[in-house]
Each structure stands twice: as structure tokens, then as C-alpha cells.
Design an enzyme around this catalytic site. Structure first.
Site, short mmCIF file in Angstrom:
data_model
loop_
_atom_site.label_atom_id
_atom_site.label_comp_id
_atom_site.label_asym_id
_atom_site.label_seq_id
_atom_site.Cartn_x
_atom_site.Cartn_y
_atom_site.Cartn_z
N ARG A 94 37.33 3.65 48.51
CA ARG A 94 35.84 3.23 48.11
C ARG A 94 35.34 1.75 49.12
O ARG A 94 34.44 1.08 48.58
CB ARG A 94 35.35 3.53 46.65
CG ARG A 94 34.71 5.07 46.60
CD ARG A 94 33.85 5.38 45.83
NE ARG A 94 34.31 6.70 45.42
CZ ARG A 94 35.01 6.92 44.67
NH1 ARG A 94 35.31 5.81 44.28
NH2 ARG A 94 35.41 8.07 44.42
N THR A 138 40.92 4.83 43.35
CA THR A 138 40.19 5.10 44.60
C THR A 138 38.53 4.41 44.81
O THR A 138 37.80 3.95 45.46
CB THR A 138 39.15 6.29 44.37
OG1 THR A 138 38.75 6.12 42.92
CG2 THR A 138 40.37 7.83 44.11
N GLU A 156 40.46 14.00 34.89
CA GLU A 156 40.04 15.62 35.36
C GLU A 156 42.27 15.42 35.22
O GLU A 156 42.62 16.68 35.07
CB GLU A 156 40.96 15.70 36.80
CG GLU A 156 38.91 16.12 37.13
CD GLU A 156 38.10 14.98 36.24
OE1 GLU A 156 37.43 14.40 37.41
OE2 GLU A 156 36.41 15.17 36.04
N TRP A 222 35.54 4.40 37.79
CA TRP A 222 36.19 4.61 39.07
C TRP A 222 34.38 4.31 39.89
O TRP A 222 34.46 4.58 41.06
CB TRP A 222 36.31 5.39 39.33
CG TRP A 222 36.00 6.71 39.23
CD1 TRP A 222 35.84 7.60 38.05
CD2 TRP A 222 34.62 7.95 40.09
NE1 TRP A 222 35.33 9.16 37.87
CE2 TRP A 222 34.41 8.99 39.10
CE3 TRP A 222 34.49 7.90 41.18
CZ2 TRP A 222 33.94 9.32 39.72
CZ3 TRP A 222 33.28 8.61 42.23
CH2 TRP A 222 33.29 9.91 40.95
N ASN A 240 33.38 11.16 32.53
CA ASN A 240 33.57 12.13 31.46
C ASN A 240 34.66 12.68 30.16
O ASN A 240 35.83 11.99 30.27
CB ASN A 240 33.75 13.65 32.19
CG ASN A 240 35.18 13.47 33.08
OD1 ASN A 240 35.06 12.71 33.94
ND2 ASN A 240 35.67 14.79 33.13
N ASP A 282 30.71 18.25 32.71
CA ASP A 282 31.48 17.31 33.51
C ASP A 282 30.18 16.36 34.14
O ASP A 282 30.49 15.59 35.08
CB ASP A 282 32.70 17.58 34.74
CG ASP A 282 32.72 16.82 35.12
OD1 ASP A 282 33.74 15.87 35.04
OD2 ASP A 282 32.67 16.84 36.76
#
Lengths: 563, 563
Positions: A94, A138, A156, A222, A240, A282
Site C-alpha cells: 500500500r 502489505t 488467515e 495492516w 479478524n 471475517d
């Protein structure tokens, strides 16, 4: 900074381009990053130099604005490509931050690097995480005072989320605040840290997890971090809880899904607010916090506005964490009827969940259908914008529902720890998958809403010229009237846009710039070459039709008025 | 057809965009192919549909011009990537042809495929060569009458070049004309096929090779083929003989380096002309033939004009193969003093070679320095344009010299069979590596010449509006005045341009389109990630500085006047 200011408003004071003349906009120049897949974030202009970043391998270019974008330097880190399969939602990055003559980049492999802004040479470099455990980089770093803040991705993969502050000059770690675990590792005070006005008490996280689950409990970090210099507080959200199968992790799973207000000097939390206790969908809480000072019911408030994945637009008092407004910003949202605003209620501040749309409520291996929004939320990473002129928020949204089936999964370091299959589609009876809306955060009301065929996965920009810009997944850069939402201009860039629109001034002229390069979660089907609409995290779903509109790319397009 | 007409003139009769208004040109829309590396060739517009191709894997898109370039269909062949290392000069493809409701594509793996123009479905498919022997497909097919013509690439791998005609409706092979070997396999008549007016005689190829060397003798056929319907002749050139080490292959190495005129129905050659007998420089003769009718010395001639890699601009009578003009189109050319034009000379039609600049003349393992042009020639694949209005040719050129050291090499099928190392640089005392020139082919004179920092590796387009367009390796699309060469407009596209500029009309409006995506031989350093300026076929050389200007890409940019 890419957000324009610490308040994360993504508002430009430039006003050469107005609602009257924006229709005459032209492409001034373009630049290919030489990388395909999802291009999130946007360019950063410092003086006469533009810094452009790319997804993995995270190339950074310094372009000379005085010389048609000639490449002054290029930094291309050598990164182990084994990090790619542990990036959940495309190989995105990003963007970079600037301070004190340095450009800061958080690479996919979690290397946080400071580069000389004039040379591209490494000043210092530090490892912020461990990709072998699923930790990846990220997010864009944010510099606050003398510190560089960096979060982590990987909920995840069962990471344990943290936000870390590094000394800007040396890269030395100053503090790290975990999202889960013991109080001292979370940098919370049982007495002084509050939620909705009450002290959070001892072991506020530990007692909401079964056993050691908090160690692989997600809560990654993030998003974009904001900062109020007067209150000396930074704000960010946590992701999450891991796994996506809620049956496997009873409890509120604190402090996943939480807005944190922390002291940037020490990392200590002043307040926290968990939006989605015991997440079953999520509905990752990392979306940015936008800071504004507005009047609510006759009283001027220091507001924090947050458009959560869960479909509620929250307005809080950013000094105290008091909940002021919480309303759905997409009428399709059905997983909860509302957020309980009764201060005396036991459920105060919590969503009132509709069990029909609550995966896990009837156990595992049950398909919960018609749940809105889908896992990627009513808004995901795509940042909203706030215009102090109109007092409105401009929010790129997803208008997507899902079927969600949780299943049992066991944890292996560095392996996906998801535990759910899903498929995604537009709300019943509708065909469009996105809206670009204007929102009044003092009332919790949609002011206008423009439908879009696909999710609006690009970050918005509002300007003093009364124009709001955003990109679409098909590849259009669009300009709309800030007051009415009327479309004033559109241009088809080379690829789908998931980048954030930026404005800058150079030699007295206003420019608007955006990266195109389809990908990210919504575009992962195209980005990773998936064609099965039901593959992966509901990855392709209704987005499969995107391949009728655009292809992979990686191009900066810069716009200006003629002459 | 991508060339505009069978005469290969690359001239557009559209005249909305003129030398007066071209400065107002704007980008209308853009499209990313989703592929990086060198994008040669250009888009093809048939009715309301634009066909866009890409380098390996040779994706073809049909874009709806009535709907902002929406993708009507996409054809993405599954090709064995083992073909990539046998592509000498990047993974390029020069485009598609259209006829009779079909789109024809020659894939890298030499599959020639006919696709339904409306559906993208395969109508027929045939193998034109064998990549395991180094044969690859890079050229655009050309349809003449009821046949599809396809050449072959691979003279750096010791292929035996051929041009093949396939039945347009079925894909059945009708004839194949080899560039070397026995008369019957070459489709030449010892008595009827002539060179410079004389019958070529029996075994014209065999007797110019030592032993069986003709079997691995190169002479590939990857250029643009032209056609004169009145004379019923097709024209094309053959490539360099294999290997690049001339000491290993004594003789004239016929019919490499040759212009052929053939009957498209039978393949039989009417005439041939070998420009560079016994090539010592890799002055591959495949560059396109441009057909014009002009007046030379008071006599109207059916001309064939060819800008050879060897630096001479040739004008021939295309009916008879008579040599009319042969002059240097870059004053830097030094390997030959001139082409002998004395009809009674034993050397008639042959270059008068300067031994100092003739690799191999002093044996192998000697470095021959300061040879001009370099192996990539004064012009390579980048097609020139002819304007019937000005009577001038517009030629994108390389202004590059080389050091060339031949060494002994042995042949292994599918392995490089080069036998020379080289390095490339601008002519002594100069710093620019390209010129864009206007050429009078009736006199053999440069009319004007615009220097460019790098080779002009893009195909030119002249238009009835008095404008000539071309692209640069840094990424500029430029428009210049056809009469004077004055630069009227430039725009920086996402990546370096090695594609050919195209014009088309849609709904009454003129558009100009070009692919950007740096690569090809000149850009192979960037395309293949090489950084050593002396690596490979002198691959990077003076072009290393390109990385200061541009990155890999793959984008179509479409231009139009405002409104």
C-alpha cells in the site's frame, strides 16, 4: 504522506480542477511499474520527485517530475518468492512513507527499510515479522514524530497481530503492541485503558480465548494509522480472529476487531473498542480511522469515523472512545439488526446479531446463506475520503453478500488457517456489486449513492475544487460532484483500479494520479489466474465477470487540465 | 491488415488529425494486455472491433470499440514455456491478420491458428515449425488471396528458413519455399528465376555452401510480406546465414540475405537479389519491402523499396528485380564503401566491403572494432512508412556501431548457434543511438533526420493529415511534420515503444493507437532482466541507460483530438 494528513482525510486543498472544468481533464503522462497484479496504494510526491511503489517484488521508483518522469533511482529488493503463497489476498503493497530525507517501505517479506530519498540507498533495514509463520508486509508505514509505525498481515495464517514502532533514525525497535495476549505484551493498562468509558480490567484478552488460542489468534494490523498531534494519540484497527471457523474459538476473541487509541511514544493504549466480538464473518476491523471535528446534536466533537467491514459506519469521540453513531452504510447489511446504543444495556456497543446469518450458530459444516455483507465487507482496505467543505465522507463500498460454511481446521505454521468456504454475489435481486456513497457521519445517513457494477476497490480523493475522484475495478477513473454525486468525467485506464487517487501540485499546476493494476481480494481471480468462481476465499465469485473488462496491469496514469 | 495495404506503406488516408491540430492530441483510452516484455506490432481494427495481441503467451483480445474497449473475447493459447529460451530477441509477436471472418495468429511455438473473428474459437490450427530445433513464430501472418503466409524465426539456432502458404479455409499446407537447399525445395527455376536480370542457374544455393551446411543455414523469414496484385507477386526478405561466425561457412550462403519475388499461387520465385553475400555482420535481410510507383530519372517505375539492416536503402524494379538505387541511409555505415552499380562489373549489385570492418577477414577470435552498423542494423524489424503525398519514406533507424568477435561453434539442435560476441555503442564521438529520417528513394538521399537518444525501434505511420507518428524506446509517442520533420507533439506512454503506430476511424472520428512495452532486441536488457552491458548478443550495450527512462509494460494507448 499518501493520506494527505495525519487525520487520514485524503482531501486535497488544490482547486484548479473544479466541478466546472473537470470534464476537460486529460492524461498528462503515464508510467509502467514493470510489475503486474494488484496495485494498491498510490504515489507520493515530495518536492519535485514522485515515489511510485509496486506489488511484490515491491520495486520503488523515484521519478523526476521536472523531466517527464525520468527514473532518478529504482530500488528493487531481492525477496524470497516463497512469501507469495502466504499473502492471502494478492501480492499487494500500500505504499511508502516519507520523513527526514528517507523513504520507508514495508516489503512483503516484512523487511522494513529506510531508503535515502535522494539516492535510493538503504539507510537501515529491520525485520518486522516472519513469513515462515505467515507474517507478511502489505501496509504502508506511517511516521509519527521520531518513530516509524509498521503493522503486520496474516490473520488467515494464524499470526498474532502487532503494531510496532521503530526509531526513525536507526530502525531500532522502540515498542511493540500485540493485539492479543497478556496485558504487558498488549501494552494495555487494566485500570487506565478503557472501553466505552470503563476500565478494561486484568487479562482482558486472555479471558476471551480458550487456552492458548490467542497465540495464533490473528488480529493483524495492516490498515492505515491516523494520528491526533494534540491528543498525542494514534488510531488503528485490528483484524479478524484466526481461524475463520468461529466454532473453534469460543469467546469474544479480544482484541481482534478492535479500534485502538495509543500513545505513540510508549505504545500504551488509552482506549479500545471491539466492534465485532467473536467474529463469525471475517469482518476484519483494520479499515482506516478518519479524524474530523464536527458538530453532533449541537455539540462540537473530536470525531473518529470508521467504516467497518461489518457494514456499520461508526462515529466515536476520539479522545474518550465514546460511541456516538453506529449505522449501516449499506442497506443490504443483515448479519446484525443494529449496534446497541443503550448505555445501560448489557449489550451496549455490541451488534445485535441475527442468528440466521451467523455462521457457526448452528455448528460447523453448515452453509449459512445470504449473509450480507460478504467476508470482504461493505468496505475493505479501499480508503474513504472526507471533505471539510461539504462535511461529507466519500466511501467506496462493496455491495456483496455470501454463503459461508465453517469447517474444522488445524494450525500448522505458515499454512492457511482459514476454516471456511464461501461464495460471494450481489444482494438478492440486484446485479451491481458496489456503490460509491456520500455519508453524513454526524447522523449516520447516506446522502447519495452511485451504483457501480463491481466493488469500488479504489481509495477516494476529495478536493477543494468540489470534486471527488475514485477508480473502478473495470479501470475507470471517475470524477463526481462532491455535493450531488453527479458523474462529471471518466477515463478508462489500462487496468482495473484498486489504487488510491492522489492529487499534487507541480510548478503551479494541479495533477491527479492513480495506479491501475487489477488485483487485491476482489481481483484475485484475475491476478492469480483463477477461473473457478468458487475457488479459494470465495475469491472469484461475482467478480469473475471482471475478465470481460480488464486485464492485469501496473501503470500510473497522471491527469491534468489542458495547457 | 496492420500494414494498411499490401504495399506495406503504413500510410493512413485519415486526415482529421493534421500538422496544425496534432498538438492538441489527447489520450482517449488505454488497455493493458496483462503481459510484460516487448510488444511489437500493433492493433488491428476490423469494423467496430479492435484486435490486440501480446508477446508470449500471445494472448489475443477482441475489444468492443462501441463500449470503451470491453473485452468481447480473449484467446490465450497454452504454450510450452520451453519455447522462451529459443526466442533470440525477446518473446515478441508482430500481430495478427484478418480475412474472411477469421483472425490469424502465428504463436511463439509456431502454431498457426485461425480464430473466428466473432468468437475467438479455433477454426483450424497447424504447426508451422519445430521449437525443439529452434524454430519459433514471431511474425504476423499475411493473407494473400486464399492463402495464409507464415514465415519462421530462428537463424540464431541454425534453422533452415522457409516461407509457407496455407489454405485459408482449412489450414492445409499448399507450398513451402525454403531459403536454402535444392532448387525444388526452394521453389526456384534455374532458368526462369533471375537475379539482376540473369537466370540463377542450377543448384544456385547448394554451390554456395560447404557440404551440408545449408541444412542449418539460417535464412529465416520473420519480416512483413508485401504483395502486388497486378504482378501477382509477393515480396519478402530472408535472414542471416547461420552461424554468425563467417569463417565457418565459406561461400555466398545463398539465398540468405535475399529479397525474393514469388508467385503466391505456386510459391515459385520470379526473381531474387542477395544483398549481403557471405554475411559477416548478422545483417539479416528480412526488413519489409515497400511498394510504390514513383518517377526515377524521368521514368515511372514500379518500385520496391527496402531499408536493409546493412545500412543501404535499396530501390528495385519490383517487376524485374533490377537494381535502381542503393545508398547508405545512415552516414555512419562503414562496412562497405558502396554497392557496385556498374552493370558490367563482376561485382555488380554486391557491396564493396572494407576488410577492416569485416569480421572473419583476419580469422576467428579477432575482435573487429568500430563496425557500423551494429548487428541489429541501421534498421531492424521496425517498419518504415511511405507517404504518397510527400513521396518520402519515413524510416526509424538505429545509429549504432559494434565490436564483433567471431568464434567457432558447433551445432546442437535447439541450442544457440551464434558463434560471435559483440558489444554495441553509438558511432565514435556521438552520443545518440537513433535517428528518425525522411528518405527520397528515387535519389537515395536523406531529406531530413531527427536524432533520438536511443534506436527508434517502433514502426512509423504517415497520414494524409501531413503528420508522421513514431514511438521511442523511452516511451514517447511523437508526431512530426511530414515535410520538415518538426516535432509537433509528444506524449510519454507507460513503457518504451517498440510497437507500430496505427490509425483508424471509428464513428467518424480518427484515432491513433500504439502498443508500449519495452523489449525486443534493443530492449532485451530490460525485458530479460539483464544488467551486464556486454551480456548476450551485445544485448544491453548502450541500451543499458534505457533503465533510467522506462520499465517493462504492456499497454495500448489510443489517442484522439478533444471533443
Amino acid at each position: 504522506m499518501p493520506t494527505g494528513n495525519y487525520a487520514n482525510q485524503r482531501y486535497s486543498q488544490l482547486k484548479q480542477i473544479t466541478s466546472e472544468n473537470v470534464a476537460k481533464l486529460q492524461v498528462a503522462w503515464t508510467f509502467s511499474t514493470g510489475v503486474l497484479r494488484g496495485h494498491e496504494g498510490g504515489p507520493l510526491v515530495i518536492g519535485d520527485v514522485m515515489y511510485v511503489h509496486a506489488p511484490f517484488p515491491n520495486t520503488v521508483f523515484a521519478l523526476d517530475l521536472n523531466n517527464d518522469g525520468k527514473i532518478l533511482w529504482k530500488y528493487e529488493p531481492k525477496q524470497d518468492p516463497s512469501v507469495i503463497p502466504v499473502m492471502c489476498c494478492d501480492t499487494v503493497n500500500r505504499g511508502v512513507a516519507y520523513a527526514d530525507g528517507m523513504i520507508f517501505l514495508h516489503q512483503a517479506d516484512t523487511t522494513l527499510v529506510a531508503l535515502g530519498a535522494k539516492t535510493g540507498k538503504i539507510v537501515w533495514s529491520v525485520k518486522n515479522g516472519d513469513p515462515s509463520k505467515g507474517e507478511t508486509g502489505t501496509s504502508a508505514p506511517v511516521v509519527v514524530k521520531d518513530k516509524v509505525l509498521a503493522g503486520i498481515s496474516g490473520a488467515e495464517f494464524g499470526v498474532r497481530g502487532h503494531l510496532t514502532a521503530y526509531d526513525m533514525k536507526t530502525g531500532k525497535r522502540v515498542w511493540r503492541a500485540y493485539s492479543t495476549g497478556p496485558d504487558n505484551e498488549m501494552l494495555v493498562s487494566p485500570q487506565k485503558t478503557t472501553e466505552l468509558g470503563n476500565a478494561i480490567g486484568e487479562n482482558s484478552s486472555l479471558k476471551t480465548w480458550e487456552g492458548d488460542q490467542w497465540k495464533i489468534g490473528g488480529g493483524s494490523t495492516w490498515g492505515w494509522y491516523s494520528y491526533d498531534p494534540e491528543l498525542n494519540l494514534i488510531y488503528y484497527g485490528t483484524a479478524n480472529p484466526s481461524t475463520w471457523n468461529p466454532v473453534q474459538r469460543p469467546g469474544d476473541n479480544k482484541w481482534s476487531m478492535t479500534i485502538f487509541a495509543r500513545d505513540p511514544d510508549t505504545g500504551m493504549a488509552k482506549w479500545a473498542y471491539q466492534m465485532t466480538p467473536h467474529d463469525q464473518w471475517d469482518y476484519d476491523g483494520i479499515n482506516e480511522m478518519i479524524l474530523t471535528d464536527q458538530n453532533i446534536g449541537g455539540k462540537q466533537r473530536k470525531m473518529l469515523v470508521h467504516f467497518d467491514r461489518n457494514g456499520f459506519g461508526y462515529t466515536l469521540d476520539r479522545e474518550t472512545g465514546e460511541l456516538l453513531v453506529a449505522e449501516k452504510y449499506d442497506p443490504a447489511v443483515n448479519w446484525a439488526t443494529k449496534i446497541d446504543m443503550e448505555k445501560n444495556s448489557k449489550m451496549y456497543g455490541r451488534p445485535l446479531v441475527d442468528e440466521k446469518y451467523a455462521p457457526g450458530s448452528k455448528g460447523e459444516n453448515v452453509n449459512y446463506t445470504g449473509v450480507c455483507p460478504a467476508a470482504l465487507g461493505t468496505k475493505d482496505q479501499q480508503p474513504a475520503s472526507y471533505s471539510p467543505e461539504t462535511g461529507l465522507f466519500y466511501v467506496p463500498t462493496n455491495h456483496v453478500c455470501m454463503d459461508y460454511e465453517p469447517f474444522r481446521v488445524s494450525y500448522t505454521a505458515g499454512q492457511p488457517y482459514v476454516g471456511a468456504t464461501l461464495s460471494m454475489y450481489p444482494p438478492k435481486g440486484e446485479s451491481h456489486m458496489g456503490n460509491f456513497i456520500a455519508w453524513d457521519a454526524t447522523k449516520g445517513k447516506i446522502v447519495w449513492s452511485n451504483p457501480e457494477p463491481f466493488s469500488v476497490w479504489s481509495g477516494a480523493l476529495s478536493t477543494a475544487g468540489g470534486v471527488v475522484f475514485y477508480g473502478t475495478l473495470e479501470g475507470y477513473l471517475k470524477a463526481v460532484d462532491a455535493k450531488t454525486g453527479k458523474e462529471l468525467y471518466k477515463f478508462k485506464t489500462p487496468s482495473g483500479i484498486i489504487g488510491n487517487v492522489t492529487a499534487y501540485e507541480h510548478k503551479g499546476k494541479q495533477y491527479v494520479a492513480v495506479l491501475s493494476g487489477v488485483g487485491g481480494w476482489a481481483g484475485i481471480g484475475l491476478a492469480a489466474g483463477l477461473t473457478d468462481p468458487h475457488a479459494g476465499l470465495g475469491a472469484v465469485g461475482g467478480y469473475a465477470a471482471l475478465s470481460n473488462y480488464t486485464s492485469l496491469g501496473g501503470t500510473l496514469t497522471v491527469f491534468a487540465l489542458p495547457g
